[in-house]
Every structure is written in structure tokens, then in C-alpha cells.
Motif scaffolding. Structure first.
Motif, PDB file in Angstrom:
ATOM      1  N   LEU A  26       0.827  -1.208   0.000  1.00  0.00           N
ATOM      2  CA  LEU A  26       0.000   0.000   0.000  1.00  0.00           C
ATOM      3  C   LEU A  26       0.861   1.258   0.000  1.00  0.00           C
ATOM      4  O   LEU A  26       0.526   2.252  -0.659  1.00  0.00           O
ATOM      5  N   ALA A  27       1.981   1.221   0.735  1.00  0.00           N
ATOM      6  CA  ALA A  27       2.879   2.381   0.752  1.00  0.00           C
ATOM      7  C   ALA A  27       3.479   2.621  -0.628  1.00  0.00           C
ATOM      8  O   ALA A  27       3.603   3.769  -1.081  1.00  0.00           O
ATOM      9  N   ARG A  55      -7.834   0.134   3.661  1.00  0.00           N
ATOM     10  CA  ARG A  55      -7.201  -1.185   3.497  1.00  0.00           C
ATOM     11  C   ARG A  55      -6.054  -1.367   4.482  1.00  0.00           C
ATOM     12  O   ARG A  55      -5.844  -2.470   5.025  1.00  0.00           O
ATOM     13  N   GLY A  56      -5.298  -0.322   4.765  1.00  0.00           N
ATOM     14  CA  GLY A  56      -4.234  -0.423   5.751  1.00  0.00           C
ATOM     15  C   GLY A  56      -4.774  -0.691   7.136  1.00  0.00           C
ATOM     16  O   GLY A  56      -4.214  -1.498   7.901  1.00  0.00           O
ATOM     17  N   THR A 104      -6.829   0.992  -6.716  1.00  0.00           N
ATOM     18  CA  THR A 104      -7.120   1.138  -5.287  1.00  0.00           C
ATOM     19  C   THR A 104      -8.241   0.196  -4.843  1.00  0.00           C
ATOM     20  O   THR A 104      -8.161  -0.396  -3.762  1.00  0.00           O
ATOM     21  N   LEU A 105      -9.270   0.037  -5.669  1.00  0.00           N
ATOM     22  CA  LEU A 105     -10.355  -0.873  -5.288  1.00  0.00           C
ATOM     23  C   LEU A 105      -9.883  -2.325  -5.270  1.00  0.00           C
ATOM     24  O   LEU A 105     -10.376  -3.134  -4.468  1.00  0.00           O
ATOM     25  N   LYS A 106      -8.949  -2.663  -6.134  1.00  0.00           N
ATOM     26  CA  LYS A 106      -8.447  -4.045  -6.162  1.00  0.00           C
ATOM     27  C   LYS A 106      -7.744  -4.406  -4.859  1.00  0.00           C
ATOM     28  O   LYS A 106      -7.736  -5.574  -4.450  1.00  0.00           O
ATOM     29  N   THR A 107      -7.167  -3.416  -4.171  1.00  0.00           N
ATOM     30  CA  THR A 107      -6.515  -3.725  -2.891  1.00  0.00           C
ATOM     31  C   THR A 107      -7.520  -4.195  -1.849  1.00  0.00           C
ATOM     32  O   THR A 107      -7.135  -4.825  -0.862  1.00  0.00           O
ATOM     33  N   LEU A 108      -8.821  -3.904  -2.043  1.00  0.00           N
ATOM     34  CA  LEU A 108      -9.843  -4.335  -1.090  1.00  0.00           C
ATOM     35  C   LEU A 108     -10.240  -5.788  -1.276  1.00  0.00           C
ATOM     36  O   LEU A 108     -11.056  -6.304  -0.491  1.00  0.00           O
ATOM     37  N   GLU A 109      -9.761  -6.443  -2.316  1.00  0.00           N
ATOM     38  CA  GLU A 109      -9.984  -7.884  -2.462  1.00  0.00           C
ATOM     39  C   GLU A 109      -8.651  -8.619  -2.609  1.00  0.00           C
ATOM     40  O   GLU A 109      -8.522  -9.574  -3.349  1.00  0.00           O
ATOM     41  N   ASP A 115      -4.511 -12.297  -6.674  1.00  0.00           N
ATOM     42  CA  ASP A 115      -4.960 -10.904  -6.540  1.00  0.00           C
ATOM     43  C   ASP A 115      -3.773  -9.956  -6.425  1.00  0.00           C
ATOM     44  O   ASP A 115      -3.795  -8.841  -6.957  1.00  0.00           O
ATOM     45  N   ALA A 116      -2.738 -10.396  -5.711  1.00  0.00           N
ATOM     46  CA  ALA A 116      -1.545  -9.552  -5.569  1.00  0.00           C
ATOM     47  C   ALA A 116      -0.896  -9.297  -6.923  1.00  0.00           C
ATOM     48  O   ALA A 116      -0.445  -8.176  -7.206  1.00  0.00           O
ATOM     49  N   PHE A 117      -0.852 -10.315  -7.774  1.00  0.00           N
ATOM     50  CA  PHE A 117      -0.244 -10.133  -9.096  1.00  0.00           C
ATOM     51  C   PHE A 117      -1.031  -9.118  -9.925  1.00  0.00           C
ATOM     52  O   PHE A 117      -0.442  -8.314 -10.659  1.00  0.00           O
ATOM     53  N   VAL A 118      -2.352  -9.134  -9.819  1.00  0.00           N
ATOM     54  CA  VAL A 118      -3.161  -8.144 -10.540  1.00  0.00           C
ATOM     55  C   VAL A 118      -2.824  -6.739 -10.041  1.00  0.00           C
ATOM     56  O   VAL A 118      -2.680  -5.796 -10.830  1.00  0.00           O
TER      57      VAL A 118
END
Length: 674
Positions: A26-27, A55-56, A104-109, A115-118
Motif C-alpha cells: 500500500l505504501a 485497506r491499511g 485502489t479498489l483491487k486492494t480491497l480484495e 490478486d496480488a499479481f493483478v
């Protein structure tokens, strides 16, 4: 960690692996998106900051992520907001807005490695989108840090279970970037640059400051507050004196009472035949690096008789000596030019076409009209020539209490009247406009020329730097037998404006002001050094065009190189590099024991999992450590290590065919395990 406990450095170290890795990612995302804030809609920047903070918080508190219906609702709202803001979902601005929202929305899933690769890939795209708005050295450096951060996150995601230190992942990412740098350098130098596939989209320079195609009294003063670079000049030989550096831009002839506009605006090859330019004396040769302005004109030192050759553009001289290109300049261009300080242009004898440069709109500036009549009726000027009347007006400027300022106040309907009789202060366009109106009121053809005057030499790299703050407006009057003659009425009010580096300085920032007060010499040297570095970046990186690529091929022996030749050279280099790498790999394998190489790989793998060993440790010792540390989860790795030991020290290892088959099987098993 207890929910609601205060967050601290020690708490960060005690976080679970997933939470710690999420906070780092996130940082990095926040760092990549930060330069976009100035170009994104306010709601998008606020949403991105809120989502990343949310998310953090979820990661720190080990809370569950929101459901898919919440995400779908947020996505629908942001798509609607994007369309409402940009009136489209296509194009650069709308596309970047959607990209930031999706990232940013992808970090919520962010639940699984997939998901991390996306998120990683979206992060790389967002990082590249920063260059749509700025290609400066500072942007490149900040995005290099973002690249290393994203690579660190990618490496960290591939590391085994446990809590490996981020420094270890960062070291691996740094080596990856360092090893890939030579490949990127070769691709940068040789990959064919074929527009429009290569370069920044044509709308990338929207909003750039600079000269305008029209001038309303008071508009140019804003440029004096802009210290950004307009162009850089490298003179061949001794440069002209600073007071002679008049760089010609748009020429304004039509006046409606408030606004000056050019007489010629279209690109037409026939214009060049109408200029009537005659040059004498020694020329001045120089090279211009022009910053993008999204305007279709080239800035040259007065007067350039030969066509500047600009790669990718066609240019033509208008009848007023302005050089115009066939399309707006949207990227940094570099061109060579030759100018003659001694020149004449325009008709030398009265011509019906000159009437357009005498016309004034009715109902404006009556007191200036009366002043012109008064000067004409003066017996001393009954038979005065144009040059004498010009000197009368200049003398009034010198002795009438007129001042040069960036803040002349607001002008009303009669701008010339207010300058001549009321405020008696103004910036260069106030003075030039009022002077030209007075000349026309005396039936003298006159017009306004805008451009840049002066500049300063960078002591580090020797380039002359012309800034937007050097924007200037002066006048040209027509005289029989001489044609159009330059008259700078501002120099009569403030001789230092066209003298040795005396400018009205824009207010500086707090840091620059403090540094300048502490050590003016140090401040000037730091600024010169930074601009020299930026200039090198522009010259060697941003301005590395297909023409320079082809010049490189000429230097290595190609007579008439083309982009196909570039492709061939690049392909040959790739093949030769691949063959060299394959040969080195075969040689390296022949020099090392393949069994020992497998053991070294296993030791490195275990070290990343937190199981350290000495070079003397046997496979059996390592296998026992794996079983003690990982239990049943490490059984497969334990069995493989024991098989590795049997392969070397077992009774059947003496058979060469069996030895080779066993090694091959062990390598295949290792690939599955690692």
C-alpha cells in the motif's frame, strides 16, 4: 496484536506476514499515485487516499475484507463519476482516472497471490501513466523508486513462508533491476521509434504555459511569474550581447479595442515568398532545444532567413517573419538555426496593404487619439519623419514618470488612455500596446511582436536558458526606405529590462528565499547545476529521436539507414547475446559439480525460509533441520535431501549411467519443490 492497540514500530514488526506485506504494498502504491494527484479529479484523489487508508486499517486490525457487493457498488459509482467528470470513459484523463480507481479498489480484495499479481500489474501501468503528464528527471527518479518498490513487493510475494526481511527482497529486486539495465539500455538506443507508437500522446502537454496566439493587456505579466524553461540555446562561437537577444514569436496586428490578434494564422508555403526579408552582415549559428508548448510556432533569434529543420515537422515563414509549423509542438524538439542581426523586411515604399496596420477600432482610447493629434499639430513636428515621431513618443516614456511593474492594476475599456494619462505604469505588453496605439493614431503603421528577450548563460553546461519569465512584447513601426523597424518602448521606461540581467523577479518559495539569503552564490550554483542535469536529460534521453538512431547507424557504417536496419541490428544483438549466454551457461556447468550445485540451491532456498547452514552441513543434517522446523509440511523436502545424499554416497552411485539418471530425476523433483 490486540485490536485497538496503539500502532508503533514494535507493533509493525509483530504484525503477521500478510499484514506487513500488505502495508508495504500500500505504501508503494501511494508513492506511485502521489504525482497523479495534481492531474486527477479531486474526488478520485480523495477516494484513492481513503481506500488505501481503509485497506491499511483492515490489515493492521486483521479485519475481514468487504464483500463483493460493496466493491461493485463502489466501482459503479466511480465509473459514473468518471463519466460525469470527463464526459467520456476513453482518452488519457478518463483512462488514468479509471486506472487509479481500479488499482485502489483491487486492494480491497487482496486475498490470494493471484490478486496480488493483478495489483502489481496495475501498479506498473499507473507508474507508466505518470509520464503522460511529465517526463522530467524528477518524475523519472521518483518512478524509479516506485519500480524498485513494486519489484520488491513482487519478490516478497514469491518468498517462502515465514517472515523474511524486506531488505532481502529489496536486495534481490535491486539486482534484478541492475541486471536488466543493460537490456533496457540497448532497447532504448535501438528499438525503432515509429510514431505514433512511440512517444507521448498529443494531448499530454495540455495546460503548458507560454506565449499565446492573442494578447489581452495584462495576460503576459503572468508569464513573468513562471520560472519554467521555455528553451535552451547553444551558440556556435561568441553569443550576441544580452540586449540583442530578441527571440521572435507571434506577431499581432489586428486590434479590437481589448485584444490583439495575428493577421496570419494558417500554415501556407506561399507565405514565405511574401516576407521580403533581406539580410546583411555575419550570421549567428545556434541550436535551439524548445520545450513543448502545444503551439504551432518555432522561436528563433531575429531574423532567421533559412528554414529550421525540425524532425517530424514542416515549417514556413509568415509575411511577418514568424516561423510556423504544420502542427502544434507537443514534445521537446531540437533544431539548428541561422539568424542575421542586420536585416530589413517588408515593403520599402508605401503600399496599400499597410493600411491594415493603421486601423484602430472606433470608440476606444479618445485621449490617446487627442495626444496623437496634439503631437501632429505641434509646429516642431509638422514635417517630422516617422523616426522623429517615434523618438517623441519614447521621450515621453522616458521623462513622463512611467514605471515598469508586474502589478499595474486592472485596466478598463480604454487601456492606452489609462496607461498614458492615469496609472502610468505597466508591464511590457501594456507599454507596447499603448505605444502601438499611439503610433497608429498618428497614421504610422505599427504592430506588436511577442516572444522572449534576454536569457542567462548556465555556467555549468554553457547553454543559454530562456525562461517563460523572459517573455516580452515590443513594437515594430514601418518607415519608408527601411521597412519594418523594431522599437522596444519598454527599454525607454526600464532600460534594465533589455540590459544586463535586470528582471522583475517573481516571489520565491520559502526554501529558495532562505537559501538565497544565506548564500546567493551557492543558490545560483545549485540552480545552474540542477538545470544543467535537466538539460542533459532532455538532450540525451527525451530528445533521442529516430533521426539520432539513424545517425548512430551511419556512424557504424550504414549508408542510408532506415528503421528496418534498426530492427535488424537489434535482432542480431539479441541473437548474439542469447548465444553468448547459452555458451557461458554450458561452460559454467562444465566447471562445477552438478550435485554440488543442487546442494547449493537447496541451501539458498532454506536460508530464505529461515534455516541457516554452514558450507560443511551435509544433506542429512539439512533434512533433519527441515523436519524439525516445518514438521510434516517439510516432509517432501526432507525426502529429497536424503535422496540427494544417497545419490552421492550410496552404493549405486559408482555406476555412471545410474548417476546421470538420478541427477536428472533430482533436478526435476527440485523444480517441483521450489
Amino acid at each position: 496484536m490486540l485490536k485497538g492497540a496503539p500502532f508503533s514500530a514494535s507493533a509493525l514488526r509483530n504484525l503477521p506476514r500478510d499484514s506487513r506485506d500488505t502495508l508495504f504494498l500500500l505504501a508503494v502504491i501511494a508513492w506511485v499515485l502521489l504525482p497523479q494527484a495534481a492531474h486527477l479529479p479531486l474526488w478520485c484523489s480523495a477516494l484513492a487516499a481513503a481506500v488505501l487508508a481503509w485497506r491499511g486499517w483492515l490489515a493492521v486490525q486483521s479485519r475481514s475484507l468487504p464483500g463483493k457487493w460493496v466493491l461493485l457498488a463502489l466501482l459503479a459509482l466511480t465509473i459514473a463519476a468518471t463519466y460525469a467528470t470527463h464526459k467520456t470513459l476513453l482518452g488519457r484523463d478518463a483512462g488514468v482516472t479509471l486506472l487509479v480507481v481500479l488499482l485502489t479498489l483491487k486492494t480491497l480484495e487482496l486475498r490470494a497471490r493471484r490478486d496480488a499479481f493483478v495489483v502489481f500489474f496495475l501498479g506498473f501501468f499507473c507508474m507508466l501513466s505518470n509520464f503522460f503528464y511529465s517526463q522530467s528527471l524528477l518524475t523519472a527518479f521518483s518512478m524509479l523508486l516506485g519500480l524498485l518498490g513494486l519489484l520488491t513487493a513482487v519478490v516478497n510475494a514469491h518468498m517462502p513462508v515465514g517472515k523474511p526481511p524486506l531488505a532481502q527482497a529489496a536486495k534481490t529486486a535491486g539486482w534484478m533491476a541492475l541486471l536488466g539495465a543493460p537490456i533496457m539500455l540497448v532497447l532504448f538506443v535501438l528499438f525503432p521509434r515509429m510514431a505514433p507508437l512511440w512517444g507521448v500522446p498529443s494531448d499530454a502537454m495540455t495546460g503548458r504555459s507560454g506565449l499565446s496566439a492573442s494578447m489581452e493587456v495584462g495576460t503576459m505579466a503572468s508569464l513573468a511569474l513562471d520560472e519554467s524553461v521555455a528553451m535552451r540555446i547553444r551558440f556556435q562561437g561568441e553569443p550576441p550581447p544580452q540586449r540583442a537577444l530578441y527571440f521572435r514569436g507571434p506577431v499581432l496586428s489586428r486590434f479590437d479595442g481589448r485584444q490583439w490578434q495575428p493577421q496570419h494564422t494558417e500554415f501556407s508555403p506561399r507565405h514565405e515568398l511574401q516576407a521580403g526579408l533581406q539580410v546583411t552582415g555575419d550570421p549567428i549559428d545556434y541550436e535551439v532545444t524548445l520545450e513543448p508548448s502545444r503551439q504551432p510556432w518555432l522561436i528563433v533569434l531575429e531574423a532567421a532567413a533559412q528554414r529550421p529543420e525540425v524532425p517530424g515537422y514542416r515549417s514556413v515563414m509568415l509575411p511577418d517573419l514568424q516561423w510556423l509549423t504544420n502542427r502544434p509542438i507537443t514534445d521537446i524538439v531540437r533544431y539548428k538555426a541561422r539568424s542575421f542581426p542586420a536585416f530589413t523586411h517588408g515593403p520599402l515604399q508605401p503600399d496599400p496593404g499597410l493600411q491594415a496596420f493603421v486601423d484602430l477600432p472606433p470608440g476606444f482610447n479618445p485621449r490617446t487619439q487627442a495626444l496623437a493629434d496634439e503631437i501632429r499639430r505641434d509646429p516642431r513636428h509638422a514635417q517630422a519623419s516617422t523616426s522623429t515621431l517615434v523618438q517623441v513618443a519614447l521621450e515621453r516614456l522616458r521623462t513622463g514618470g512611467y514605471t515598469y511593474t508586474l502589478e499595474p492594476g486592472v485596466f478598463g475599456r480604454h487601456t492606452a488612455d489609462e496607461f498614458w494619462f492615469d496609472s502610468k505604469q505597466g508591464f511590457c505588453e501594456h507599454i507596447a500596446s499603448s505605444f502601438v496605439i499611439l503610433m497608429r493614431a498618428m497614421n504610422i503603421p505599427a504592430r506588436i511582436v511577442t516572444g522572449y528577450q534576454g536569457g542567462e548563460r548556465n555556467s555549468v553546461d554553457g547553454f543559454w536558458v530562456v525562461r517563460q519569465s523572459d517573455a516580452h512584447a515590443w513594437a515594430e513601426v514601418w518607415q519608408a526606405g527601411a521597412g519594418w523597424v523594431r522599437v522596444d518602448p519598454t527599454s525607454a521606461v526600464a532600460p534594465g529590462r533589455t540590459g544586463a540581467f535586470q528582471r522583475l523577479a517573481a516571489p520565491r518559495g520559502v526554501v529558495a528565499e532562505a537559501l538565497g539569503n544565506f548564500s546567493p552564490t551557492l543558490s545560483a550554483q545549485l540552480r545552474a547545476t540542477w538545470e544543467a542535469v535537466n538539460n542533459s536529460w532532455s538532450q540525451w534521453v527525451l530528445n533521442y529521436t529516430q533521426g539520432k538512431q539513424l545517425d548512430l547507424l551511419k556512424n557504424i557504417g550504414f549508408e542510408s539507414p532506415s528503421w528496418q536496419d534498426l530492427s535488424v541490428v537489434l535482432f542480431v544483438l539479441i541473437v548474439l547475446t542469447s548465444l553468448a549466454g547459452a555458451a557461458w551457461t554450458l561452460w559454467e556447468r562444465s566447471q562445477h559439480d552438478p550435485w554440488l550445485r543442487l546442494l547449493i540451491r537447496a541451501r539458498k532456498h532454506l536460508a530464505r525460509a529461515g534455516i541457516d547452514s554452514t558450507p560443511a552441513a551435509s544433506p542429512r543434517h539439512l533434512a533433519l533441520q527441515v523436519l524439525a522446523r516445518q514438521g510434516s509440511q517439510g516432509q517432501a523436502l526432507h525426502d529429497w535431501l536424503m535422496a540427494l545424499e544417497r545419490q552421492r554416497y550410496g552404493a549405486a552411485s559408482a555406476s555412471q549411467p545410474h548417476h546421470q539418471r538420478a541427477l536428472k530425476q533430482l533436478r526435476q523433483q527440485w523444480r517441483r519443490l521450489s
